[in-house]
Design an enzyme around this catalytic site. Sequence first.
Site, short mmCIF file in Angstrom:
data_model
loop_
_atom_site.label_atom_id
_atom_site.label_comp_id
_atom_site.label_asym_id
_atom_site.label_seq_id
_atom_site.Cartn_x
_atom_site.Cartn_y
_atom_site.Cartn_z
N GLU A 119 1.59 -8.00 -2.88
CA GLU A 119 2.03 -8.03 -4.15
C GLU A 119 1.62 -8.92 -5.22
OE1 GLU A 119 4.25 -5.73 -4.63
OE2 GLU A 119 5.66 -5.54 -2.87
N ASP B 298 -0.95 -0.93 6.49
CA ASP B 298 0.29 -1.67 6.51
C ASP B 298 1.23 -0.74 7.13
OD1 ASP B 298 0.48 0.26 4.27
OD2 ASP B 298 0.80 -0.90 2.84
N HIS C 192 0.06 -3.47 -6.89
CA HIS C 192 -0.09 -3.91 -5.59
C HIS C 192 -1.07 -2.82 -4.64
CE1 HIS C 192 3.80 -1.63 -4.11
NE2 HIS C 192 2.98 -1.10 -3.37
C1 GLP Z 1 3.55 1.52 -0.87
C2 GLP Z 1 2.67 1.39 0.17
C3 GLP Z 1 1.22 1.45 -0.79
C4 GLP Z 1 1.06 2.49 -1.67
C5 GLP Z 1 2.23 2.34 -2.53
C6 GLP Z 1 2.49 3.53 -3.74
O1 GLP Z 1 4.12 0.48 -1.28
N1 GLP Z 1 2.63 0.14 1.00
O2 GLP Z 1 0.11 1.34 0.12
O3 GLP Z 1 0.02 2.60 -2.33
O4 GLP Z 1 3.54 2.34 -1.92
O5 GLP Z 1 2.90 4.50 -3.23
P1 GLP Z 1 3.04 6.15 -3.88
O6 GLP Z 1 1.77 6.44 -3.30
O7 GLP Z 1 4.03 6.88 -3.17
O8 GLP Z 1 3.15 5.85 -5.27
#
Ligand code: GLP
Length: 246
Positions: free
Chosen positions: A145, A69, A140
């Site tokens: 979402e 993404d 998500h």
């Molecule tokens: C973002 C990304 C996701 C990721 C999520 C969790 O929203 N788009 O791909 O898995 O954050 O992030 P973190 O690893 O910082 O908890």
Amino acid sequence: MIDLQVKVVKNYAEMSKLAADMVADLLKRKPTSVLGLPTGSTPIGLYEELVKRHQEGLDFSKVTTFNLDEYQGLAADHPASYHYYMEEHLFRHINVPREKINIPDGAAADAIEACRMYEEKIAGVGGIDLMILGIGTNGHIGFNEPKTPFGSTTNLVSLAPATIEANARFFEREEDVPQRALSMGIKSIMNCHKIVLLANGEAKAKAIAAAIQGPVTEALPASVLQLHPDCTFIVDEAAAGDLDNE
Ligand code: GLP
């Protein structure tokens, strides 16, 4: 039947090492592998491990990558963009060829068309061999979402308020977090041949329990992974804290 494999490891370092082992094994077996890559704080340790292993000889010269993404409206050189993140944490440290790196184009004038082409490009290389995922506190995956249709492909999506809040730490102000993103869809993720989801820390415990032991529902996007034939969750003890182990 649920095929999901769950590996509970001691801590973040163990999670990162085990994930790196899986990537390294795949690249040794198939040097031309196509990898799906996430961002966020979770995979930073995995990327550090991969950089270390590259310095010890792991070869990425035939690898193709597709990121999950990207925020809409952020140029590649914006420090909070996922282009920038990938460059900093992985790409500039390994020998993956520039032309084999793919990240959704957050600056595209026609985002819908960019998403369509992204999906085509993934199909054009025969799909993704190994997709690494993180998970949001609301379950998500990518930027899909809750309530995202399971049939979705790469598309322009709106971020949930909880996600904007959680990701505000990467921006100067919460108002600076883009409200939309280009994200591979649930179907794009389910089409990957193998999936590994990483989670660490207590903040992920509820989402992990719901994804693994709750009903398969669009209300909790990661629960769809229960239906994937080759999916492994690697979670540390804190993120596994709400799992029922009967
Ligand atoms: C973002 C990304 C996701 C990721 C999520 C969790 O929203 N788009 O791909 O898995 O954050 O992030 P973190 O690893 O910082 O908890």
